[in-house]
Design a protein around this motif. Structure first.
Motif, PDB file in Angstrom:
ATOM      1  N   THR A  13       0.835  -1.194   0.000  1.00  0.00           N
ATOM      2  CA  THR A  13       0.000   0.000   0.000  1.00  0.00           C
ATOM      3  C   THR A  13       0.870   1.244   0.000  1.00  0.00           C
ATOM      4  O   THR A  13       1.827   1.331   0.782  1.00  0.00           O
ATOM      5  CB  THR A  13      -0.929   0.005   1.227  1.00  0.00           C
ATOM      6  OG1 THR A  13      -1.754  -1.161   1.190  1.00  0.00           O
ATOM      7  CG2 THR A  13      -1.813   1.229   1.216  1.00  0.00           C
ATOM      8  N   THR A  27      -1.225  -7.698  -6.921  1.00  0.00           N
ATOM      9  CA  THR A  27      -1.710  -7.842  -5.552  1.00  0.00           C
ATOM     10  C   THR A  27      -1.114  -6.720  -4.725  1.00  0.00           C
ATOM     11  O   THR A  27       0.112  -6.528  -4.718  1.00  0.00           O
ATOM     12  CB  THR A  27      -1.303  -9.192  -4.950  1.00  0.00           C
ATOM     13  OG1 THR A  27      -1.840 -10.248  -5.744  1.00  0.00           O
ATOM     14  CG2 THR A  27      -1.834  -9.318  -3.528  1.00  0.00           C
ATOM     15  N   THR A  77      -6.055  -4.229  -6.188  1.00  0.00           N
ATOM     16  CA  THR A  77      -5.695  -5.617  -6.449  1.00  0.00           C
ATOM     17  C   THR A  77      -6.622  -6.151  -7.529  1.00  0.00           C
ATOM     18  O   THR A  77      -7.848  -6.141  -7.365  1.00  0.00           O
ATOM     19  CB  THR A  77      -5.829  -6.461  -5.172  1.00  0.00           C
ATOM     20  OG1 THR A  77      -4.822  -6.065  -4.241  1.00  0.00           O
ATOM     21  CG2 THR A  77      -5.674  -7.949  -5.478  1.00  0.00           C
ATOM     22  N   THR A 130      -5.250  -1.307  -1.620  1.00  0.00           N
ATOM     23  CA  THR A 130      -5.664  -2.711  -1.659  1.00  0.00           C
ATOM     24  C   THR A 130      -6.823  -2.936  -2.635  1.00  0.00           C
ATOM     25  O   THR A 130      -6.941  -4.017  -3.225  1.00  0.00           O
ATOM     26  CB  THR A 130      -6.068  -3.218  -0.269  1.00  0.00           C
ATOM     27  OG1 THR A 130      -7.070  -2.357   0.270  1.00  0.00           O
ATOM     28  CG2 THR A 130      -4.865  -3.226   0.668  1.00  0.00           C
ATOM     29  N   LEU A 173      -0.724  -5.342  -0.970  1.00  0.00           N
ATOM     30  CA  LEU A 173      -0.856  -5.791   0.430  1.00  0.00           C
ATOM     31  C   LEU A 173      -0.981  -4.609   1.389  1.00  0.00           C
ATOM     32  O   LEU A 173      -0.457  -3.529   1.122  1.00  0.00           O
ATOM     33  CB  LEU A 173       0.359  -6.640   0.809  1.00  0.00           C
ATOM     34  CG  LEU A 173       0.595  -7.877  -0.067  1.00  0.00           C
ATOM     35  CD1 LEU A 173       1.878  -8.568   0.340  1.00  0.00           C
ATOM     36  CD2 LEU A 173      -0.593  -8.826   0.037  1.00  0.00           C
TER      37      LEU A 173
END
Lengths: 116, 114
Positions: free
Chosen positions: A15, A114, A86, A83, A116
């Motif tokens: 992030t 992705t 993603t 997030t 996180l």
């Protein structure tokens, strides 16, 4: 015989990081597109470009920017990844000659990001 | 607003049986309609398109689609399904005006059982 190449198949970022997704096509196409694909939502257009240095917002441009300095390359930039970004990101290109709306999109293999 | 709908999230069919994947659309003016397929971990591949002319369009891998203006539909069909046809199928319609953007449906997962 690869025609649209996305530089990264899988990325994992944290992030707040800045993320670059690169796309290169070798078909001399004028039009290039970035989509994101999410289950149940299909493909949603983020940004597109009709020519070098030109860009247009798609349906979900918030949180993204793009760059098209050369005809063959279209980059998607996430200035500060979150997030909810993603997703699977798909790049596509299309010839802009003739009736471009009837021309076919050629897609890259996709980049799965992705955050996180 | 222009849109495309794929009413089925998943279609199950036995190998050798005919298959249909449904698509309906809403556009102003004449529609340009497309079908794309996505195999696992791959990008989308073009299957077929309707621009004008014959309502029955034939495409790759034995697929065909019928344009029905009165029902605003463009269903994808194949007479005999193969296990290798199992994939995610997307219908798309061109948005009119100067942009020529494509609007995609949400996708239909086709599962062909042996």
């Amino acid at each position: 015989d690869v025609k649209v190449t996305q530089s990264s198949r899988y990325l994992v970022k944290r992030t707040g990081e800045k993320v670059f997704l690169e796309c290169v096509q070798d078909m001399d196409h004028e039009n290039m597109f970035w989509y994101r694909q999410d289950p149940g939502l299909g493909l949603r257009l983020i940004y597109f470009s009709y020519d070098v240095k030109m860009k247009e917002k798609g349906d979900i441009p918030e949180g993204y920017s793009v760059s098209r300095e050369k005809k063959e390359r279209f980059s998607l930039i996430l200035e500060s990844a979150s997030t909810n970004q993603t997703s699977m990101y798909l790049c596509a290109s299309r010839s802009g000659t003739g009736n471009s709306g009837a021309n076919v999109l050629t897609f890259g293999a996709g980049s799965r990001l992705t955050v996180l | 607003a222009q849109s495309v709908a794929q009413p089925e999230d998943q279609v199950n069919v036995a190998e050798g049986n005919p298959l249909t994947v449904k698509c309906t659309y809403s556009v102003s003016g004449n529609p340009y309609l497309f079908w794309y397929v996505q195999y696992p971990n791959r990008g989308l591949q073009f299957l077929l398109k309707y621009i004008t002319g014959d309502n029955l369009v034939k495409g790759s891998y034995g697929f065909e689609a019928e344009f029905n203006k009165s029902q605003t539909s463009f269903h994808l069909k194949k007479p005999s399904a193969l296990v290798s046809d199992s994939a995610l199928y997307f219908c798309a319609v061109r948005e009119g005006g100067a942009t020529n953007k494509l609007i995609f449906g949400t996708g239909t997962l086709l599962a062909v059982q042996p």
